[in-house]
Design a protein around this motif. Structure first.
Motif, short mmCIF file in Angstrom:
data_model
loop_
_atom_site.label_atom_id
_atom_site.label_comp_id
_atom_site.label_asym_id
_atom_site.label_seq_id
_atom_site.Cartn_x
_atom_site.Cartn_y
_atom_site.Cartn_z
N ASP A 99 0.86 -1.19 0.00
CA ASP A 99 0.00 0.00 0.00
C ASP A 99 0.89 1.24 0.00
O ASP A 99 1.21 1.79 1.04
N LEU A 100 1.28 1.67 -1.21
CA LEU A 100 2.24 2.76 -1.35
C LEU A 100 1.55 4.12 -1.35
O LEU A 100 0.36 4.24 -1.66
N LYS A 101 2.31 5.13 -1.00
CA LYS A 101 1.81 6.50 -0.98
C LYS A 101 3.00 7.44 -1.13
O LYS A 101 4.16 7.05 -0.93
N VAL A 102 2.69 8.68 -1.46
CA VAL A 102 3.74 9.70 -1.58
C VAL A 102 3.79 10.48 -0.27
O VAL A 102 2.78 11.05 0.17
N GLY A 103 4.95 10.49 0.39
CA GLY A 103 5.12 11.19 1.65
C GLY A 103 5.19 12.70 1.46
O GLY A 103 5.25 13.21 0.34
N PRO A 104 5.24 13.43 2.59
CA PRO A 104 5.26 14.89 2.51
C PRO A 104 6.47 15.43 1.72
O PRO A 104 6.36 16.48 1.07
N GLY A 105 7.58 14.75 1.74
CA GLY A 105 8.77 15.21 1.03
C GLY A 105 8.86 14.72 -0.41
O GLY A 105 9.89 14.89 -1.06
N GLY A 106 7.78 14.09 -0.90
CA GLY A 106 7.79 13.59 -2.27
C GLY A 106 8.41 12.22 -2.42
O GLY A 106 8.61 11.73 -3.53
N VAL A 107 8.73 11.57 -1.29
CA VAL A 107 9.33 10.23 -1.32
C VAL A 107 8.22 9.19 -1.32
O VAL A 107 7.25 9.28 -0.56
N LEU A 108 8.36 8.20 -2.18
CA LEU A 108 7.39 7.11 -2.22
C LEU A 108 7.62 6.19 -1.02
O LEU A 108 8.73 5.72 -0.80
N GLU A 109 6.57 5.96 -0.24
CA GLU A 109 6.67 5.16 0.97
C GLU A 109 5.66 4.02 0.93
O GLU A 109 4.66 4.09 0.20
N ASN A 110 5.93 3.00 1.74
CA ASN A 110 4.91 1.95 1.87
C ASN A 110 4.06 2.27 3.11
O ASN A 110 4.26 3.29 3.77
N GLY A 111 3.11 1.39 3.42
CA GLY A 111 2.18 1.66 4.51
C GLY A 111 2.85 1.77 5.87
O GLY A 111 2.25 2.30 6.81
N ASP A 112 4.08 1.26 6.01
CA ASP A 112 4.81 1.40 7.27
C ASP A 112 5.59 2.70 7.34
O ASP A 112 6.27 2.96 8.34
N GLY A 113 5.55 3.50 6.30
CA GLY A 113 6.25 4.78 6.30
C GLY A 113 7.71 4.71 5.91
O GLY A 113 8.44 5.68 6.08
N LEU A 114 8.16 3.57 5.37
CA LEU A 114 9.55 3.44 4.94
C LEU A 114 9.68 3.76 3.46
O LEU A 114 8.82 3.38 2.65
N PRO A 115 10.76 4.47 3.05
CA PRO A 115 10.95 4.79 1.63
C PRO A 115 11.11 3.54 0.78
O PRO A 115 11.80 2.59 1.15
N VAL A 116 10.44 3.57 -0.37
CA VAL A 116 10.55 2.46 -1.33
C VAL A 116 11.83 2.65 -2.14
O VAL A 116 12.10 3.74 -2.65
N MET A 117 12.60 1.58 -2.27
CA MET A 117 13.88 1.67 -2.97
C MET A 117 13.71 1.44 -4.47
O MET A 117 12.95 0.57 -4.90
N GLY A 118 14.43 2.27 -5.24
CA GLY A 118 14.56 2.03 -6.67
C GLY A 118 15.98 1.56 -6.95
O GLY A 118 16.74 1.25 -6.03
N GLU A 119 16.37 1.51 -8.19
CA GLU A 119 17.73 1.07 -8.52
C GLU A 119 18.79 2.05 -8.06
O GLU A 119 19.95 1.68 -7.84
N ALA A 120 18.40 3.33 -7.88
CA ALA A 120 19.37 4.36 -7.46
C ALA A 120 19.10 4.89 -6.06
O ALA A 120 19.55 5.98 -5.71
N GLY A 121 18.35 4.14 -5.26
CA GLY A 121 18.05 4.58 -3.90
C GLY A 121 16.57 4.87 -3.73
O GLY A 121 15.74 4.48 -4.57
N PRO A 122 16.21 5.56 -2.62
CA PRO A 122 14.79 5.87 -2.39
C PRO A 122 14.19 6.64 -3.56
O PRO A 122 14.82 7.53 -4.14
N ILE A 123 12.95 6.31 -3.89
CA ILE A 123 12.28 6.89 -5.04
C ILE A 123 11.60 8.21 -4.64
O ILE A 123 10.81 8.24 -3.70
N THR A 124 11.93 9.26 -5.37
CA THR A 124 11.29 10.57 -5.18
C THR A 124 10.50 10.89 -6.43
O THR A 124 10.99 10.73 -7.55
N VAL A 125 9.27 11.33 -6.25
CA VAL A 125 8.40 11.61 -7.40
C VAL A 125 8.19 13.11 -7.52
O VAL A 125 8.17 13.84 -6.51
#
Length: 247
Positions: free
Chosen positions: A104-130
């Motif tokens: 259950d993903l969402k975009v956090g206040p800083g534009g970072v994609l997080e899962n329902g536990d509030g941890l940043p989702v990792m992409g190939e280059a680190g945490p994903i920012t949208v």
């Protein structure tokens, strides 16, 4: 007499730990992607030249049930359910990489994609920012596309790809925070063939009915050990009375 008391005491402590594990599973029966924790008790004996007449109980969580949970559609574009045994890579609180099936993903206040536990989702280059103000969608291979609502005719742009990792051939275990980690440290290899279903969530794999039965069994086990403690006290008092009659 002390053998009986300490044996019962360690068994009570193990039964209490088992109840905590069962209670945690029951509390997470509705948490998306949760993997039920498995508890095991073993006998610990004193080694020496004499007979092993004392066996103490020792129990701990030794792993997690990795069976897949039921997948239900939600219609939310940022909800994903991972197919197969792949895991979603997240950035843990200590900066290391941890893994989960919670999608259950969402975009956090800083534009970072997080899962329902509030941890940043990792992409190939680190945490994903949208980028802000974009409409997001997730493809079957984990690619994230962003569309500009101000340009409806423009093609959505791929901005990142969710890192889906393979646990095959690696030892993983649940940490105290409830996330999966590689035993001894390190990161799991990426799985380029992993697929997700967008607009759906994998449910917890906890069997609520079976967990309730396990809770009752753990409670009865604790009560039986408590009865042993009471019996030991009665035997001790009876022995003391006999000794007083002889004197």
């Amino acid at each position: 007499m002390d053998r009986m008391i300490y044996t019962a005491l360690t068994a009570m402590d193990t039964a209490m730990d088992r109840q905590r594990t069962v209670a945690n599973n029951l509390a997470n029966a509705s948490t998306p992607g949760f993997r039920a924790e498995e508890f095991a008790a073993t006998a610990a004996t004193l080694k020496g030249d004499t007979l092993e007449t004392r066996a103490f109980a020792r129990g701990a969580v030794h792993g997690a049930d990795m069976r897949e949970g039921r997948v239900v559609p939600t219609g939310q574009p940022l909800d994903i359910a991972v197919k197969g045994d792949a895991l979603i890579a997240l950035q843990g609180l200590d900066g290391g990489e941890v893994y989960s099936r919670r999608g259950d993903l969402k975009v956090g206040p800083g534009g970072v994609l997080e899962n329902g536990d509030g941890l940043p989702v990792m992409g190939e280059a680190g945490p994903i920012t949208v980028p802000p103000g974009r409409t997001l969608s997730i493809a079957g291979d984990g690619a994230i596309f962003a569309a500009d609502p101000a340009a409806p005719d423009a093609e959505p742009e791929e901005i990142a790809r969710i890192r889906l990792a393979s646990p095959q051939g690696s030892r993983i275990a649940k940490d105290l925070d409830g996330f999966l980690r590689v035993v001894g440290g390190g990161a799991l290899p990426g799985d380029p063939t992993a697929q997700v279903t967008s607009g759906a969530l994998e449910q917890s794999n906890v069997d609520s009915a079976g967990t309730l039965v396990a809770m009752i069994e753990a409670q009865r086990s604790f009560e039986q050990r408590a009865k042993l403690m009471s019996t030991a006290q009665e035997l001790d008092q009876s022995g003391a009375r006999l000794m007083s009659l002889r004197s």
